[in-house]
Design a protein around this motif. Structure first.
Motif, short mmCIF file in Angstrom:
data_model
loop_
_atom_site.label_atom_id
_atom_site.label_comp_id
_atom_site.label_asym_id
_atom_site.label_seq_id
_atom_site.Cartn_x
_atom_site.Cartn_y
_atom_site.Cartn_z
N TRP A 1 -29.08 15.40 -18.70
CA TRP A 1 -30.28 14.63 -18.40
C TRP A 1 -30.13 13.90 -17.08
CZ3 TRP A 1 -34.58 14.59 -21.60
CH2 TRP A 1 -34.40 15.20 -22.85
N ARG B 1 -40.94 12.98 -20.96
CA ARG B 1 -41.39 11.66 -20.52
C ARG B 1 -41.34 10.69 -21.67
NH1 ARG B 1 -47.84 12.97 -19.45
NH2 ARG B 1 -48.43 13.29 -21.64
N LEU C 1 -42.77 15.88 -8.86
CA LEU C 1 -41.42 15.43 -9.17
C LEU C 1 -40.43 16.55 -8.85
CD1 LEU C 1 -42.00 13.72 -12.64
CD2 LEU C 1 -42.29 12.78 -10.34
N CYS D 1 -36.23 17.77 -9.24
CA CYS D 1 -35.00 17.58 -10.00
C CYS D 1 -33.91 18.42 -9.33
CB CYS D 1 -35.20 18.00 -11.44
SG CYS D 1 -33.69 17.93 -12.46
N TYR E 1 -40.25 9.78 -16.37
CA TYR E 1 -40.11 11.22 -16.49
C TYR E 1 -38.65 11.61 -16.27
CZ TYR E 1 -45.12 11.96 -16.68
OH TYR E 1 -46.44 11.96 -17.09
N TYR E 2 -38.16 12.46 -17.17
CA TYR E 2 -36.78 12.91 -17.12
C TYR E 2 -36.73 14.42 -16.98
CZ TYR E 2 -35.79 8.35 -19.26
OH TYR E 2 -35.71 7.01 -19.53
N CYS E 3 -35.85 14.91 -16.16
CA CYS E 3 -35.57 16.34 -16.18
C CYS E 3 -34.29 16.56 -16.97
CB CYS E 3 -35.48 16.94 -14.79
SG CYS E 3 -34.00 16.53 -13.86
N GLU F 1 -33.54 13.12 -10.36
CA GLU F 1 -34.99 13.21 -10.18
C GLU F 1 -35.44 12.37 -8.99
OE1 GLU F 1 -34.54 12.82 -14.81
OE2 GLU F 1 -33.71 11.84 -13.04
N LEU G 1 -41.99 19.50 -10.93
CA LEU G 1 -43.12 19.31 -11.82
C LEU G 1 -44.28 18.83 -10.97
CD1 LEU G 1 -44.04 19.46 -14.80
CD2 LEU G 1 -43.63 16.98 -14.90
N ILE H 1 -44.75 23.55 -13.89
CA ILE H 1 -43.30 23.50 -13.72
C ILE H 1 -42.87 24.73 -12.92
CG2 ILE H 1 -42.86 24.66 -15.93
CD1 ILE H 1 -40.31 22.93 -16.17
N TRP I 1 -38.82 19.17 -18.56
CA TRP I 1 -39.27 17.81 -18.20
C TRP I 1 -39.74 17.12 -19.47
CZ3 TRP I 1 -38.71 15.46 -13.54
CH2 TRP I 1 -38.44 16.29 -12.44
#
Length: 124
Positions: A114, A38, A20, A22, A94-96, A6, A81, A70, A36
């Motif tokens: 992840w 969070r 964002l 990824c 925030y994670y993708c 990310e 995102l 998205i 995505w």
């Protein structure tokens, strides 16, 4: 194996925007649902948005619908995102994630891969 990286997080004032990214590597990007999530301090990881393998369907948590978008670029193996009208309540890491499962990608349990996360901080 799929690797996710990310980028694009940062500090922004309320009402501002961030995008964002990824970037993925490994298996065919279009084989996965991309999502995505969070996680804010002292809170559980929360679903934010997901996009289907074909890119034809998108899903959002109610709190971001109409503000976040998205998307993905298959040629670049990258998911995005776009976040508009940010509020302090959007502050989180925030994670993708990538899911090979056959569901809609609304639960973190569906995701095998992840990224490391990127911090988004919205000041009031």
């Amino acid at each position: 194996q799929v690797q996710l990286i990310e980028s694009g997080g940062g500090l922004v004032q309320a009402g501002g925007s961030l995008t964002l990214s990824c970037a993925t590597s490994g298996r065919t990007f279009s084989s996965y649902i991309m999502g995505w999530f969070r996680q804010a301090p002292r809170k559980e990881r929360e679903f934010v948005a997901a996009i289907s393998r074909s890119g034809g369907s998108t899903y959002y948590v109610d709190s971001v619908r109409g503000r976040f978008t998205i998307s993905e670029d298959n040629a670049k193996n990258t998911a995005y995102l776009q976040m508009n009208s940010l509020t302090p309540g959007d502050t989180a890491v925030y994670y993708c994630a990538a899911s090979p499962a056959s569901g809609y990608g609304l639960s973190y349990r569906e995701y095998n891969y992840w990224g490391q996360g990127t911090q988004v901080t919205v000041s009031s």
